[in-house]
Design an enzyme around this catalytic site. Structure first.
Site, PDB file in Angstrom:
ATOM      1  N   ASN A   8       3.248 -37.151  -2.428  1.00 49.91           N
ATOM      2  CA  ASN A   8       1.862 -37.528  -2.722  1.00 49.91           C
ATOM      3  C   ASN A   8       1.593 -37.407  -4.218  1.00 49.91           C
ATOM      4  N   ASP A  57      -8.217 -20.703   3.640  1.00 51.33           N
ATOM      5  CA  ASP A  57      -7.244 -20.755   2.544  1.00 51.33           C
ATOM      6  C   ASP A  57      -7.122 -19.370   1.918  1.00 51.33           C
ATOM      7  N   LYS A  85       9.939 -25.709   6.246  1.00 55.65           N
ATOM      8  CA  LYS A  85       9.074 -26.714   6.889  1.00 55.65           C
ATOM      9  C   LYS A  85       9.739 -27.217   8.180  1.00 55.65           C
ATOM     10  N   TYR A 111      14.950 -33.598 -14.798  1.00 54.50           N
ATOM     11  CA  TYR A 111      16.096 -32.894 -14.210  1.00 54.50           C
ATOM     12  C   TYR A 111      17.307 -33.829 -14.088  1.00 54.50           C
ATOM     13  N   ALA A 121      -1.760 -25.492   5.227  1.00 51.53           N
ATOM     14  CA  ALA A 121      -1.438 -24.347   4.355  1.00 51.53           C
ATOM     15  C   ALA A 121       0.066 -24.147   4.305  1.00 51.53           C
ATOM     16  N   THR A 134       6.660 -32.721   6.031  1.00 54.68           N
ATOM     17  CA  THR A 134       7.206 -33.462   4.900  1.00 54.68           C
ATOM     18  C   THR A 134       8.437 -34.272   5.296  1.00 54.68           C
ATOM     19  N   ASP A 135       8.703 -35.324   4.528  1.00 50.35           N
ATOM     20  CA  ASP A 135       9.933 -36.108   4.777  1.00 50.35           C
ATOM     21  C   ASP A 135      11.187 -35.317   4.387  1.00 50.35           C
ATOM     22  N   GLU A 136      11.008 -34.223   3.621  1.00 46.08           N
ATOM     23  CA  GLU A 136      12.186 -33.476   3.147  1.00 46.08           C
ATOM     24  C   GLU A 136      12.968 -32.826   4.283  1.00 46.08           C
ATOM     25  N   HIS A 170      19.618 -30.475  -5.626  1.00 46.10           N
ATOM     26  CA  HIS A 170      18.596 -31.531  -5.749  1.00 46.10           C
ATOM     27  C   HIS A 170      18.847 -32.697  -4.781  1.00 46.10           C
ATOM     28  N   TYR A 175      12.586 -24.593   0.764  1.00 46.02           N
ATOM     29  CA  TYR A 175      11.289 -25.170   1.147  1.00 46.02           C
ATOM     30  C   TYR A 175      11.430 -26.053   2.379  1.00 46.02           C
ATOM     31  N   ASN A 215      13.134 -41.315 -10.691  1.00 37.39           N
ATOM     32  CA  ASN A 215      12.271 -40.482 -11.538  1.00 37.39           C
ATOM     33  C   ASN A 215      12.115 -41.079 -12.931  1.00 37.39           C
ATOM     34  N   PHE A 255      -4.028 -29.186  -2.876  1.00 41.56           N
ATOM     35  CA  PHE A 255      -4.056 -30.590  -3.312  1.00 41.56           C
ATOM     36  C   PHE A 255      -4.427 -31.524  -2.144  1.00 41.56           C
TER      37      PHE A 255
HETATM   38  P1  NAD Z   1      -0.529 -27.097  -2.220  1.00 38.96           P
HETATM   39  O1  NAD Z   1       0.525 -26.140  -2.653  1.00 38.96           O
HETATM   40  O2  NAD Z   1      -1.268 -27.885  -3.239  1.00 38.96           O
HETATM   41  O3  NAD Z   1      -1.635 -26.339  -1.352  1.00 38.96           O
HETATM   42  C1  NAD Z   1      -1.302 -25.382  -0.389  1.00 38.96           C
HETATM   43  C2  NAD Z   1      -2.576 -24.637  -0.010  1.00 38.96           C
HETATM   44  O4  NAD Z   1      -2.221 -23.672   0.990  1.00 38.96           O
HETATM   45  C3  NAD Z   1      -3.207 -23.870  -1.169  1.00 38.96           C
HETATM   46  O5  NAD Z   1      -4.595 -24.069  -1.187  1.00 38.96           O
HETATM   47  C4  NAD Z   1      -2.863 -22.414  -0.873  1.00 38.96           C
HETATM   48  O6  NAD Z   1      -3.820 -21.506  -1.385  1.00 38.96           O
HETATM   49  C5  NAD Z   1      -2.817 -22.419   0.646  1.00 38.96           C
HETATM   50  N1  NAD Z   1      -1.969 -21.346   1.168  1.00 38.96           N
HETATM   51  C6  NAD Z   1      -0.711 -21.021   0.763  1.00 38.96           C
HETATM   52  N2  NAD Z   1      -0.268 -19.948   1.450  1.00 38.96           N
HETATM   53  C7  NAD Z   1      -1.253 -19.603   2.314  1.00 38.96           C
HETATM   54  C8  NAD Z   1      -1.387 -18.592   3.309  1.00 38.96           C
HETATM   55  N3  NAD Z   1      -0.396 -17.704   3.524  1.00 38.96           N
HETATM   56  N4  NAD Z   1      -2.519 -18.535   4.017  1.00 38.96           N
HETATM   57  C9  NAD Z   1      -3.525 -19.428   3.812  1.00 38.96           C
HETATM   58  N5  NAD Z   1      -3.470 -20.389   2.874  1.00 38.96           N
HETATM   59  C10 NAD Z   1      -2.347 -20.481   2.132  1.00 38.96           C
HETATM   60  O7  NAD Z   1       0.190 -28.044  -1.166  1.00 38.96           O
HETATM   61  P2  NAD Z   1      -0.001 -29.609  -0.901  1.00 38.96           P
HETATM   62  O8  NAD Z   1       0.870 -30.364  -1.819  1.00 38.96           O
HETATM   63  O9  NAD Z   1      -1.446 -29.905  -0.818  1.00 38.96           O
HETATM   64  O10 NAD Z   1       0.654 -29.705   0.547  1.00 38.96           O
HETATM   65  C11 NAD Z   1      -0.127 -29.467   1.723  1.00 38.96           C
HETATM   66  C12 NAD Z   1       0.761 -29.624   2.936  1.00 38.96           C
HETATM   67  O11 NAD Z   1       1.314 -30.937   2.964  1.00 38.96           O
HETATM   68  C13 NAD Z   1       1.959 -28.672   2.970  1.00 38.96           C
HETATM   69  O12 NAD Z   1       2.152 -28.261   4.285  1.00 38.96           O
HETATM   70  C14 NAD Z   1       3.123 -29.511   2.480  1.00 38.96           C
HETATM   71  O13 NAD Z   1       4.337 -29.064   3.019  1.00 38.96           O
HETATM   72  C15 NAD Z   1       2.735 -30.876   3.031  1.00 38.96           C
HETATM   73  N6  NAD Z   1       3.222 -32.032   2.271  1.00 38.96           N
HETATM   74  C16 NAD Z   1       3.031 -32.128   0.916  1.00 38.96           C
HETATM   75  C17 NAD Z   1       3.465 -33.274   0.247  1.00 38.96           C
HETATM   76  C18 NAD Z   1       3.263 -33.437  -1.238  1.00 38.96           C
HETATM   77  O14 NAD Z   1       3.768 -34.406  -1.822  1.00 38.96           O
HETATM   78  N7  NAD Z   1       2.521 -32.576  -1.911  1.00 38.96           N
HETATM   79  C19 NAD Z   1       4.091 -34.307   0.936  1.00 38.96           C
HETATM   80  C20 NAD Z   1       4.286 -34.160   2.326  1.00 38.96           C
HETATM   81  C21 NAD Z   1       3.827 -33.032   2.982  1.00 38.96           C
HETATM   82  O1  DAU Z   2       8.770 -35.558  -0.281  1.00 31.94           O
HETATM   83  C1  DAU Z   2       7.639 -34.772  -0.031  1.00 31.94           C
HETATM   84  C2  DAU Z   2       7.671 -33.556  -0.932  1.00 31.94           C
HETATM   85  O2  DAU Z   2       7.401 -34.008  -2.245  1.00 31.94           O
HETATM   86  C3  DAU Z   2       6.670 -32.481  -0.517  1.00 31.94           C
HETATM   87  O3  DAU Z   2       7.009 -31.986   0.732  1.00 31.94           O
HETATM   88  C4  DAU Z   2       6.650 -31.348  -1.533  1.00 31.94           C
HETATM   89  O4  DAU Z   2       5.644 -30.416  -1.194  1.00 31.94           O
HETATM   90  C5  DAU Z   2       6.361 -31.924  -2.899  1.00 31.94           C
HETATM   91  O5  DAU Z   2       6.425 -30.894  -3.862  1.00 31.94           O
HETATM   92  C6  DAU Z   2       7.357 -33.026  -3.237  1.00 31.94           C
HETATM   93  O6  DAU Z   2       8.692 -32.485  -3.469  1.00 31.94           O
HETATM   94  P1  DAU Z   2       9.603 -32.961  -4.715  1.00 31.94           P
HETATM   95  O7  DAU Z   2      10.579 -31.907  -4.975  1.00 31.94           O
HETATM   96  O8  DAU Z   2      10.089 -34.355  -4.505  1.00 31.94           O
HETATM   97  O9  DAU Z   2       8.443 -33.018  -5.844  1.00 31.94           O
HETATM   98  P2  DAU Z   2       8.440 -32.584  -7.390  1.00 31.94           P
HETATM   99  O10 DAU Z   2       7.180 -33.125  -7.968  1.00 31.94           O
HETATM  100  O11 DAU Z   2       8.757 -31.158  -7.591  1.00 31.94           O
HETATM  101  O12 DAU Z   2       9.664 -33.431  -7.988  1.00 31.94           O
HETATM  102  C7  DAU Z   2       9.701 -34.853  -7.893  1.00 31.94           C
HETATM  103  C8  DAU Z   2      11.006 -35.293  -8.536  1.00 31.94           C
HETATM  104  O13 DAU Z   2      10.940 -35.044  -9.947  1.00 31.94           O
HETATM  105  C9  DAU Z   2      12.226 -34.539  -8.036  1.00 31.94           C
HETATM  106  O14 DAU Z   2      13.347 -35.416  -7.987  1.00 31.94           O
HETATM  107  C10 DAU Z   2      12.456 -33.468  -9.111  1.00 31.94           C
HETATM  108  C11 DAU Z   2      11.983 -34.164 -10.378  1.00 31.94           C
HETATM  109  N1  DAU Z   2      11.416 -33.254 -11.413  1.00 31.94           N
HETATM  110  C12 DAU Z   2      10.434 -32.403 -11.025  1.00 31.94           C
HETATM  111  C13 DAU Z   2       9.893 -31.524 -11.951  1.00 31.94           C
HETATM  112  C14 DAU Z   2       8.807 -30.557 -11.533  1.00 31.94           C
HETATM  113  C15 DAU Z   2      11.865 -33.317 -12.718  1.00 31.94           C
HETATM  114  O15 DAU Z   2      12.756 -34.139 -13.071  1.00 31.94           O
HETATM  115  N2  DAU Z   2      11.321 -32.451 -13.635  1.00 31.94           N
HETATM  116  C16 DAU Z   2      10.357 -31.546 -13.299  1.00 31.94           C
HETATM  117  O16 DAU Z   2       9.927 -30.763 -14.185  1.00 31.94           O
END
Ligand code: NAD
Ligand code: DAU
Length: 349
Positions: A187, A35, A161, A214, A84, A132-134, A291, A157, A256, A13
């Site tokens: 994001n 990837d 991280k 949830y 990744a 991540t902020d988590e 959670h 998770y 949420n 993503f």
């Molecule tokens: P995503 O799950 O959409 O994408 C992860 C990518 O990494 C995929 O393309 C997957 O194929 C690749 N990957 C997974 N395991 C691998 C491996 N062993 N070797 C090579 N490639 C591999 O994740 P995202 O949401 O795009 O997040 C990207 C980064 O940003 C992550 O490090 C995540 O912790 C961080 N992040 C995400 C968010 C969010 O809201 N999504 C917020 C803050 C930080």
């Molecule tokens: O804060 C950054 C993080 O945000 C990233 O590091 C993670 O990669 C990303 O997945 C995200 O984590 P969250 O756990 O916050 O995201 P998620 O979309 O899974 O859930 C957002 C909120 O919604 C959380 O409070 C859980 C709730 N939820 C989620 C799902 C999937 C529901 O209530 N129902 C659902 O089915």
């Protein structure tokens, strides 16, 4: 080429938005996208730039140490932007080991390969770790995460991280490897796999399926449009100070349930259905174990030092996101066939 950059996780993503930005903005950089193409990686995300002269895709696993060493030998990278990861909290609860392997062991493999390849020329190199902020844990009703907030990860998770962040800092401190780390909030936007809240709910609404909220739905997240995150990464990569951490956030907190009501309202309009139609799908389900209650970012450091701020208001970003999913329903159909059905059944039955 002026520089050769390795971007890991570029088919996911956020990674796909970062790859696109760099390929288009820096024609003199060779962008190598590494990837593994897990369930979350999808080359369809990059069809518009896949034939660019300054872009190469390498399919591989960051857990495979010898492969990673070979890749550094092949390209002699100037920098790494490491995205990744296994990224979904719910999957980390059912399968933590996958997260330890990719997020911890994979990151250390990259650090080792960079250390060996760069040890005589650190001054011109940079390892950018996207986190991540988590890692900071969970907030009460008040307060914001600062770069100095102590780590307190609570899920498998976020623990994986946090561990990878510590290793990156340790390589900076012990071996002098130049690094930057950014910790970003939730994001949203195009190309997000529909296991995360917004794309899952968009997909369910279009299929007239329940929206599984949830617990009490009163958990709070800060939301940032993915292209704004990609722009922040570009800025930090080029203008950030080595050995520093930057928090990135949207100044945009939602519970949420309020977010879901806003989504339902916009989806009703997009689908041309009566007010209340999508809202009728809202179903409260069992809470996620452990959670985290609230995440909220203080992004004033990146604002003051680098001049970054989010470019979009949330309503506008959500509108663009819904437009993208409605115009790319084939993308949704493709990624929700096969294994996704098993995942969904296991997670929500
Ligand atoms: P995503 O799950 O959409 O994408 C992860 C990518 O990494 C995929 O393309 C997957 O194929 C690749 N990957 C997974 N395991 C691998 C491996 N062993 N070797 C090579 N490639 C591999 O994740 P995202 O949401 O795009 O997040 C990207 C980064 O940003 C992550 O490090 C995540 O912790 C961080 N992040 C995400 C968010 C969010 O809201 N999504 C917020 C803050 C930080
Ligand atoms: O804060 C950054 C993080 O945000 C990233 O590091 C993670 O990669 C990303 O997945 C995200 O984590 P969250 O756990 O916050 O995201 P998620 O979309 O899974 O859930 C957002 C909120 O919604 C959380 O409070 C859980 C709730 N939820 C989620 C799902 C999937 C529901 O209530 N129902 C659902 O089915």
């Amino acid at each position: 080429m002026e520089k050769t950059l390795l971007i890991t996780g570029g088919a996911g993503f956020i990674g796909s938005h970062v790859v696109r930005l760099f390929v288009k903005k820096y024609p003199n950089y060779l962008i190598v996208n590494l990837d593994k193409l897990t369930y979350a990686g999808n080359l369809e995300n990059l069809v518009d730039i896949q034939d660019s002269q300054n872009y190469v895709f390498e399919k591989g696993d960051i857990v495979d140490r010898d492969y990673i060493i070979g890749l550094f030998d092949k390209y002699n990278f100037d920098g790494v932007i490491h995205l990744a990861a296994e990224s979904h909290v719910d999957r980390s609860i059912t399968n933590p080991m996958e997260f330890i392997m990719t997020n911890v062991v994979g990151t250390v493999n990259l650090l080792n390969a960079a250390k060996n390849s760069w040890k005589d020329c650190y001054e011109s190199k940079l390892f950018y770790h996207v986190s991540t902020d988590e890692v900071y844990g969970s907030l009460g009703n008040e307060g914001l995460f600062l770069e100095t907030t102590p780590y307190d990860p609570k899920s498998p998770y976020s623990s994986s991280k946090a561990s990878s962040d510590h290793f990156v800092r340790a390589y900076g401190n012990t071996y002098g490897m130049p690094f930057v780390i950014s910790n970003c909030s939730n994001n949203y936007g195009p190309n997000q796999f529909p296991e995360k809240l917004l794309p899952l709910f968009i997909n369910n609404i279009r299929n007239n399926k329940n929206l599984p909220v949830y617990g009490d739905g009163l958990f709070t997240r800060d939301w940032l449009y993915v292209e704004d995150h990609a722009k922040a990464i570009d800025l930090i990569y080029h203008k950030g100070s080595n050995f520093e951490t930057y928090n990135i956030g949207g100044f945009n907190e939602w519970t949420n349930i309020d977010l879901i009501h806003e989504l339902c309202k916009q989806m009703n309009a997009a689908l041309g259905v009566a007010e209340g139609t999508s809202e009728n799908l809202i179903t409260y389900v069992k809470d996620r174990p452990g959670h985290d209650k609230r995440y909220a970012i203080d992004a004033s450091k990146i604002n003051k030092e680098l001049g970054w701020k989010p470019s979009l208001q949330f309503q506008e970003g959500l509108g663009l996101t819904i437009d993208w999913y409605m115009s790319n329903q084939n993308w949704l159909d493709n990624v929700t066939s096969g294994d996704y059905k098993n995942y969904y059944k296991k997670q929500y039955s």
